[in-house]
Write a protein that holds these residues in place. Sequence first.
Motif, short mmCIF file in Angstrom:
data_model
loop_
_atom_site.label_atom_id
_atom_site.label_comp_id
_atom_site.label_asym_id
_atom_site.label_seq_id
_atom_site.Cartn_x
_atom_site.Cartn_y
_atom_site.Cartn_z
N VAL A 158 0.84 -1.19 0.00
CA VAL A 158 0.00 0.00 0.00
C VAL A 158 0.88 1.25 0.00
O VAL A 158 1.81 1.36 0.78
N SER A 159 0.55 2.18 -0.89
CA SER A 159 1.22 3.48 -0.90
C SER A 159 0.20 4.51 -0.46
O SER A 159 -0.96 4.48 -0.88
N PHE A 160 0.65 5.42 0.38
CA PHE A 160 -0.24 6.51 0.81
C PHE A 160 0.57 7.77 0.97
O PHE A 160 1.78 7.74 1.17
N MET A 161 -0.13 8.89 0.81
CA MET A 161 0.49 10.20 0.88
C MET A 161 0.01 10.88 2.15
O MET A 161 -1.20 10.97 2.40
N GLU A 162 0.97 11.32 2.95
CA GLU A 162 0.61 12.03 4.17
C GLU A 162 0.11 13.41 3.79
O GLU A 162 0.71 14.11 2.96
N THR A 219 -7.82 8.92 8.67
CA THR A 219 -7.12 9.49 9.83
C THR A 219 -6.49 8.34 10.61
O THR A 219 -7.17 7.38 10.97
N ILE A 220 -5.19 8.45 10.82
CA ILE A 220 -4.45 7.42 11.56
C ILE A 220 -4.15 7.96 12.95
O ILE A 220 -3.54 9.02 13.09
N GLU A 221 -4.60 7.21 13.96
CA GLU A 221 -4.38 7.59 15.35
C GLU A 221 -3.15 6.83 15.86
O GLU A 221 -3.13 5.60 15.81
N THR A 222 -2.14 7.55 16.33
CA THR A 222 -0.95 6.93 16.90
C THR A 222 -0.71 7.50 18.29
O THR A 222 -1.29 8.53 18.64
N PRO A 223 0.14 6.85 19.07
CA PRO A 223 0.45 7.40 20.40
C PRO A 223 1.01 8.82 20.33
O PRO A 223 0.83 9.62 21.24
N GLY A 224 1.66 9.15 19.22
CA GLY A 224 2.24 10.48 19.05
C GLY A 224 1.28 11.52 18.48
O GLY A 224 1.66 12.65 18.23
N SER A 262 -2.46 12.20 15.80
CA SER A 262 -3.13 11.69 14.61
C SER A 262 -2.68 12.48 13.38
O SER A 262 -2.23 13.61 13.47
N PHE A 263 -2.82 11.82 12.23
CA PHE A 263 -2.52 12.47 10.95
C PHE A 263 -3.38 11.82 9.87
O PHE A 263 -3.86 10.70 10.03
N ASP A 264 -3.57 12.58 8.78
CA ASP A 264 -4.40 12.10 7.68
C ASP A 264 -3.52 11.63 6.53
O ASP A 264 -2.46 12.20 6.27
N VAL A 265 -3.98 10.57 5.86
CA VAL A 265 -3.29 10.07 4.67
C VAL A 265 -4.31 9.81 3.57
O VAL A 265 -5.49 9.57 3.85
N ALA A 269 -1.86 0.17 9.95
CA ALA A 269 -2.58 -0.90 9.26
C ALA A 269 -4.04 -0.98 9.73
O ALA A 269 -4.95 -1.14 8.91
N GLN A 270 -4.26 -0.84 11.03
CA GLN A 270 -5.63 -0.91 11.53
C GLN A 270 -6.50 0.18 10.92
O GLN A 270 -7.69 -0.04 10.66
N ALA A 271 -5.91 1.34 10.66
CA ALA A 271 -6.68 2.44 10.09
C ALA A 271 -6.97 2.25 8.60
O ALA A 271 -8.04 2.65 8.12
N ILE A 272 -6.04 1.66 7.86
CA ILE A 272 -6.20 1.61 6.40
C ILE A 272 -6.74 0.29 5.85
O ILE A 272 -7.21 0.26 4.72
N VAL A 273 -6.69 -0.80 6.62
CA VAL A 273 -7.23 -2.07 6.13
C VAL A 273 -8.73 -1.91 5.87
O VAL A 273 -9.46 -1.36 6.68
N GLY A 274 -9.14 -2.36 4.70
CA GLY A 274 -10.55 -2.24 4.30
C GLY A 274 -10.83 -1.00 3.49
O GLY A 274 -11.90 -0.87 2.89
N LYS A 275 -9.89 -0.06 3.46
CA LYS A 275 -10.07 1.18 2.68
C LYS A 275 -9.60 0.94 1.25
O LYS A 275 -8.98 -0.06 0.94
N LYS A 276 -9.90 1.91 0.37
CA LYS A 276 -9.56 1.77 -1.05
C LYS A 276 -8.76 2.96 -1.55
O LYS A 276 -8.64 3.97 -0.86
N VAL A 277 -8.23 2.81 -2.76
CA VAL A 277 -7.47 3.87 -3.41
C VAL A 277 -8.31 5.15 -3.43
O VAL A 277 -9.51 5.12 -3.68
N ASN A 278 -7.67 6.27 -3.13
CA ASN A 278 -8.24 7.62 -3.06
C ASN A 278 -9.01 7.90 -1.76
O ASN A 278 -9.45 9.04 -1.58
#
Length: 160
Positions: free
Chosen positions: A93-97, A141-146, A148-151, A128-137
């Motif tokens: 999977v490729s994603f752009m921050e 939002t990815i939640e991390t201990p540090g 959140s950020f959008d990709v 991975a938990q945030a993006i599994v099941g999602k599709k191209v485009n």
Amino acid sequence: MEEKVFPMTVEGKAKLEAELEDLKVNKRKEIIERIKIARSFGDLSENSEYESAKDEQAFVEGRISNIENMIRFAEIIDDTNVDSNEVTLGRKVSFMELPDGDEETYTIVGSAEADPMEFKISNDSPIAQAIVGKKVNDVVTIETPGGSFDVKITKVEQKD
């Protein structure tokens, strides 16, 4: 009590099987030889070579047990019936921050074969938990201990 299942690719299982074979056939023999040599030095109570070899033996036996358990409860990932644009285990999977546009590419794998140095991340990781099941485009939002950020997912491909 239910045993934990270890999702993994065919390649990941083969890699674990090769490591197990090496530990059983080669590493065990090396350690036994080290113990034998260390015993020949005499008094075992103050023999650091002997203690070191015994510690390594315990580590190797623990690793063998761990690998055997992962192989026994391995669940091979089959993504053949999943949309080719959907993120799932075993896919690259490729994603752009967003908003700065840094692109990253990872392969989503089971925890048994995760290796961030090879850009293989565990399905248990926050990304991975945030993006599994999602599709191209899709924007996710990815939640991390540090924080959140959008990709934005830019590409999904089956693993080589």
